[in-house]
Design a protein around this motif. Structure first.
Motif, PDB file in Angstrom:
ATOM      1  N   VAL A  73      63.349 -34.187  29.912  1.00  0.00           N
ATOM      2  CA  VAL A  73      64.262 -34.669  30.955  1.00  0.00           C
ATOM      3  C   VAL A  73      63.728 -34.365  32.360  1.00  0.00           C
ATOM      4  O   VAL A  73      63.599 -35.271  33.191  1.00  0.00           O
ATOM      5  CB  VAL A  73      65.677 -34.054  30.769  1.00  0.00           C
ATOM      6  N   PHE A  74      63.387 -33.105  32.622  1.00  0.00           N
ATOM      7  CA  PHE A  74      62.957 -32.748  33.979  1.00  0.00           C
ATOM      8  C   PHE A  74      61.721 -33.517  34.459  1.00  0.00           C
ATOM      9  O   PHE A  74      61.696 -33.954  35.610  1.00  0.00           O
ATOM     10  CB  PHE A  74      62.737 -31.231  34.093  1.00  0.00           C
ATOM     11  N   PRO A  75      60.689 -33.703  33.617  1.00  0.00           N
ATOM     12  CA  PRO A  75      59.525 -34.447  34.119  1.00  0.00           C
ATOM     13  C   PRO A  75      59.889 -35.870  34.568  1.00  0.00           C
ATOM     14  O   PRO A  75      59.365 -36.362  35.578  1.00  0.00           O
ATOM     15  CB  PRO A  75      58.567 -34.468  32.920  1.00  0.00           C
ATOM     16  N   ILE A  76      60.817 -36.512  33.849  1.00  0.00           N
ATOM     17  CA  ILE A  76      61.219 -37.880  34.220  1.00  0.00           C
ATOM     18  C   ILE A  76      62.016 -37.869  35.522  1.00  0.00           C
ATOM     19  O   ILE A  76      61.759 -38.663  36.439  1.00  0.00           O
ATOM     20  CB  ILE A  76      62.057 -38.524  33.089  1.00  0.00           C
ATOM     21  N   LEU A  77      62.970 -36.944  35.615  1.00  0.00           N
ATOM     22  CA  LEU A  77      63.767 -36.844  36.847  1.00  0.00           C
ATOM     23  C   LEU A  77      62.863 -36.555  38.047  1.00  0.00           C
ATOM     24  O   LEU A  77      63.063 -37.084  39.140  1.00  0.00           O
ATOM     25  CB  LEU A  77      64.829 -35.739  36.718  1.00  0.00           C
ATOM     26  N   ALA A  78      61.862 -35.699  37.829  1.00  0.00           N
ATOM     27  CA  ALA A  78      60.936 -35.359  38.921  1.00  0.00           C
ATOM     28  C   ALA A  78      60.175 -36.606  39.366  1.00  0.00           C
ATOM     29  O   ALA A  78      60.060 -36.894  40.561  1.00  0.00           O
ATOM     30  CB  ALA A  78      59.972 -34.272  38.472  1.00  0.00           C
ATOM     31  N   ASN A  79      59.699 -37.365  38.396  1.00  0.00           N
ATOM     32  CA  ASN A  79      58.988 -38.611  38.685  1.00  0.00           C
ATOM     33  C   ASN A  79      59.805 -39.579  39.512  1.00  0.00           C
ATOM     34  O   ASN A  79      59.296 -40.286  40.369  1.00  0.00           O
ATOM     35  CB  ASN A  79      58.680 -39.319  37.352  1.00  0.00           C
ATOM     36  N   GLN A  80      61.111 -39.615  39.218  1.00  0.00           N
ATOM     37  CA  GLN A  80      61.993 -40.557  39.907  1.00  0.00           C
ATOM     38  C   GLN A  80      62.552 -39.981  41.208  1.00  0.00           C
ATOM     39  O   GLN A  80      63.385 -40.614  41.863  1.00  0.00           O
ATOM     40  CB  GLN A  80      63.138 -40.967  38.978  1.00  0.00           C
ATOM     41  N   GLY A  81      62.137 -38.775  41.558  1.00  0.00           N
ATOM     42  CA  GLY A  81      62.594 -38.171  42.825  1.00  0.00           C
ATOM     43  C   GLY A  81      64.046 -37.748  42.809  1.00  0.00           C
ATOM     44  O   GLY A  81      64.675 -37.612  43.861  1.00  0.00           O
ATOM     45  N   LYS A  82      64.611 -37.517  41.613  1.00  0.00           N
ATOM     46  CA  LYS A  82      66.034 -37.184  41.525  1.00  0.00           C
ATOM     47  C   LYS A  82      66.308 -35.711  41.233  1.00  0.00           C
ATOM     48  O   LYS A  82      67.444 -35.299  41.042  1.00  0.00           O
ATOM     49  CB  LYS A  82      66.684 -38.015  40.406  1.00  0.00           C
ATOM     50  N   LEU A  83      65.216 -34.916  41.169  1.00  0.00           N
ATOM     51  CA  LEU A  83      65.347 -33.502  40.805  1.00  0.00           C
ATOM     52  C   LEU A  83      65.015 -32.633  42.016  1.00  0.00           C
ATOM     53  O   LEU A  83      63.959 -32.791  42.634  1.00  0.00           O
ATOM     54  CB  LEU A  83      64.383 -33.196  39.653  1.00  0.00           C
ATOM     55  N   TYR A  84      65.918 -31.702  42.345  1.00  0.00           N
ATOM     56  CA  TYR A  84      65.696 -30.812  43.483  1.00  0.00           C
ATOM     57  C   TYR A  84      65.593 -29.374  43.025  1.00  0.00           C
ATOM     58  O   TYR A  84      66.104 -29.011  41.964  1.00  0.00           O
ATOM     59  CB  TYR A  84      66.840 -30.961  44.503  1.00  0.00           C
ATOM     60  N   GLY A  85      64.925 -28.558  43.843  1.00  0.00           N
ATOM     61  CA  GLY A  85      64.785 -27.133  43.533  1.00  0.00           C
ATOM     62  C   GLY A  85      65.368 -26.290  44.652  1.00  0.00           C
ATOM     63  O   GLY A  85      65.313 -26.676  45.817  1.00  0.00           O
ATOM     64  N   TYR A  86      65.947 -25.158  44.290  1.00  0.00           N
ATOM     65  CA  TYR A  86      66.594 -24.281  45.263  1.00  0.00           C
ATOM     66  C   TYR A  86      66.159 -22.854  44.972  1.00  0.00           C
ATOM     67  O   TYR A  86      66.534 -22.289  43.940  1.00  0.00           O
ATOM     68  CB  TYR A  86      68.110 -24.438  45.122  1.00  0.00           C
ATOM     69  N   GLU A  87      65.337 -22.302  45.854  1.00  0.00           N
ATOM     70  CA  GLU A  87      64.816 -20.958  45.586  1.00  0.00           C
ATOM     71  C   GLU A  87      65.891 -19.898  45.782  1.00  0.00           C
ATOM     72  O   GLU A  87      66.610 -19.904  46.772  1.00  0.00           O
ATOM     73  CB  GLU A  87      63.624 -20.655  46.501  1.00  0.00           C
ATOM     74  N   VAL A  88      66.010 -19.000  44.797  1.00  0.00           N
ATOM     75  CA  VAL A  88      66.965 -17.901  44.924  1.00  0.00           C
ATOM     76  C   VAL A  88      66.209 -16.568  44.910  1.00  0.00           C
ATOM     77  O   VAL A  88      65.107 -16.467  44.366  1.00  0.00           O
ATOM     78  CB  VAL A  88      68.032 -17.914  43.794  1.00  0.00           C
ATOM     79  N   HIS A  89      66.822 -15.571  45.555  1.00  0.00           N
ATOM     80  CA  HIS A  89      66.209 -14.245  45.633  1.00  0.00           C
ATOM     81  C   HIS A  89      67.169 -13.257  45.000  1.00  0.00           C
ATOM     82  O   HIS A  89      68.295 -13.583  44.717  1.00  0.00           O
ATOM     83  CB  HIS A  89      65.938 -13.894  47.095  1.00  0.00           C
ATOM     84  N   GLY A  90      66.717 -12.052  44.787  1.00  0.00           N
ATOM     85  CA  GLY A  90      67.614 -11.049  44.208  1.00  0.00           C
ATOM     86  C   GLY A  90      67.322 -10.846  42.740  1.00  0.00           C
ATOM     87  O   GLY A  90      66.236 -11.184  42.244  1.00  0.00           O
ATOM     88  N   LEU A  91      68.330 -10.316  42.041  1.00  0.00           N
ATOM     89  CA  LEU A  91      68.127  -9.962  40.639  1.00  0.00           C
ATOM     90  C   LEU A  91      67.962 -11.210  39.779  1.00  0.00           C
ATOM     91  O   LEU A  91      68.798 -12.120  39.814  1.00  0.00           O
ATOM     92  CB  LEU A  91      69.346  -9.152  40.162  1.00  0.00           C
TER      93      LEU A  91
END
Ligand code: GDD
Ligand code: MG
Length: 363
Positions: free
Chosen positions: A196-214
């Motif tokens: 799923v993720f590789p296809i969504l990434a290809n279509q520009g529909k997948l976002y990432g949000y960096e988190v910090h902490g535990l």
């Protein structure tokens, strides 16, 4: 808001501890691993959790029941394991209500702020957002390449050494719009990460949000011990069992958790960073440090346990040493005078009467 927690699977490296409970119910001081996540979800604005279960499903149902921490809990049972994607499709009727929903790997300990993750998702224009964390070695995880706008340009699950696009990895925590369900095939095992993720990434529909902490994936003994240290730091006196019997000459070094009906003999030193579950017996002159002892285990006189995990009802006899990331399976016996070090795994119900000093799995 609704959340689905993937609570199937048993975790390969920690499986010897799974005779009577799934990994999500492994003890962390006075609670089960998944309690930590459930509490955070409740505080993060979630009202309903769907637990996707298969391995030892009934143990989870019994433990959590229909509601806990103000959460309604629904169980979605799989006849056979559906992977990380299949359970989401299977539970779709419980998840979709016009709002985005959360998906979580059940073996993660984190203090992520779910509300901020969801806010970011709503503002980014994608249909799926994955929380990301930075790790030194991405090979055990799903690694991503981000473009400048927070979009995931590439998603590679378990990249081979030296081929990962970056050190930013999938934290196993996602926000999905209902459109994502159209990308998950029905009625079979599906890997979200590979299909799923590789296809969504290809279509520009997948976002990432960096988190910090535990953030920890409790998949290996070292990570489990680290999670234990974090939970112990946050314990208060009231979390302790009442009826434990600690000999007056024994020493408890904080932070340490002693469960109900725990016995500690003369001159033993427990802690720091020890979690001793209910009904554990510790003899005289023992040393237990940075370790987790499951319910009903016993540690015989003059034995030491350091940086190790001892399974349910396991019996460590006298003058035994267990150290260095070793794991003793449920109901196993280690006989008098044996030394076990260096990442050794002893399978459940096994009796070991000779020392083992090299990384090995004893079947
Ligand atoms: N219900 C259900 N059914 N749950 C499952 C199944 C299944 O068939 N298989 C696995 N799970 C659950 C596991 O219990 C765990 O909570 C979660 O899905 C992820 O499976 P793991 O086996 O722990 O995967 P991993 O740790 O190797 O990799 C995953 O997590 C990493 C972060 O910790 C991937 O999502 C990686 O991309 C990610 O970086
Ligand atoms: Mg995992």
């Amino acid at each position: 808001m609704k959340a689905l927690v993937l609570a199937g699977g048993f975790g390969t490296r920690l499986r010897p501890l799974s005779c009577t409970r799934p990994k999500m119910l492994f003890p962390l001081a006075n609670q089960a691993m998944l309690d930590w996540t459930m509490k955070n979800l409740s505080e993060g604005g979630v009202d309903t959790v769907v637990l996707a279960v298969n391995y030892m499903a009934e143990a989870l149902v019994r433990y959590f029941g229909p509601t806990k921490f103000d959460l309604g809990i629904i169980y979605s049972r799989e006849g056979r394991p559906l992977g990380t994607g299949g359970p989401i499709k299977k539970a779709q009727e419980h998840l979709v209500d016009g709002e985005p929903f959360l998906i979580l790997n059940g073996d993660i300990i984190s203090d992520i702020d779910y509300r901020r993750l969801v806010e970011f998702h709503k503002s980014n224009g994608g249909i799926a957002t994955i929380a990301l964390v930075r790790v030194p070695d991405p090979t055990r995880y799903g690694a991503v390449e981000l473009d400048g706008d927070g979009r995931v340009a590439r998603f590679v699950e378990k990249p081979e050494f030296g081929t990962a696009p970056s050190n930013l990895i999938n934290a196993g925590i996602y926000v999905f719009d209902k459109e994502v369900l159209d990308y998950i095939p029905d009625g079979r095992k599906v890997s979200t990460e590979k299909e799923v993720f590789p296809i969504l990434a290809n279509q520009g529909k997948l976002y990432g949000y960096e988190v910090h902490g535990l953030w920890l994936d409790v998949g290996v003994p070292e990570a489990y011990l680290e999670a234990n240290r974090h939970i112990l730091e946050r314990l208060t006196r009231e979390d302790m069992g009442e009826d434990r019997v600690v000999h007056e000459t024994a020493k408890i070094l904080e932070p340490t958790y002693l469960g109900a009906s725990v016995n500690v003999g003369a001159h033993s030193v427990i802690g720091p960073n020890a979690s001793i579950s209910d009904h554990v017996h510790v003899g005289e002159g023992c040393r237990i440090e940075n370790s987790i002892i499951f319910p009903g285990a016993s540690i015989g006189d003059y034995s030491s346990v350091r940086n190790a995990i001892i399974g349910e009802n396991a019996s460590i006899e006298k003058w035994v040493k267990v150290e260095s990331g070793s794991l003793i399976g449920d109901y196993a016996t280690i006989t008098d005078g044996v030394t076990i070090t260096e990442g050794v795994t002893i399978c459940p119900s096994k009796t070991v009467s000779e020392s083992i000093l090299q990384p090995r799995q004893v079947m």
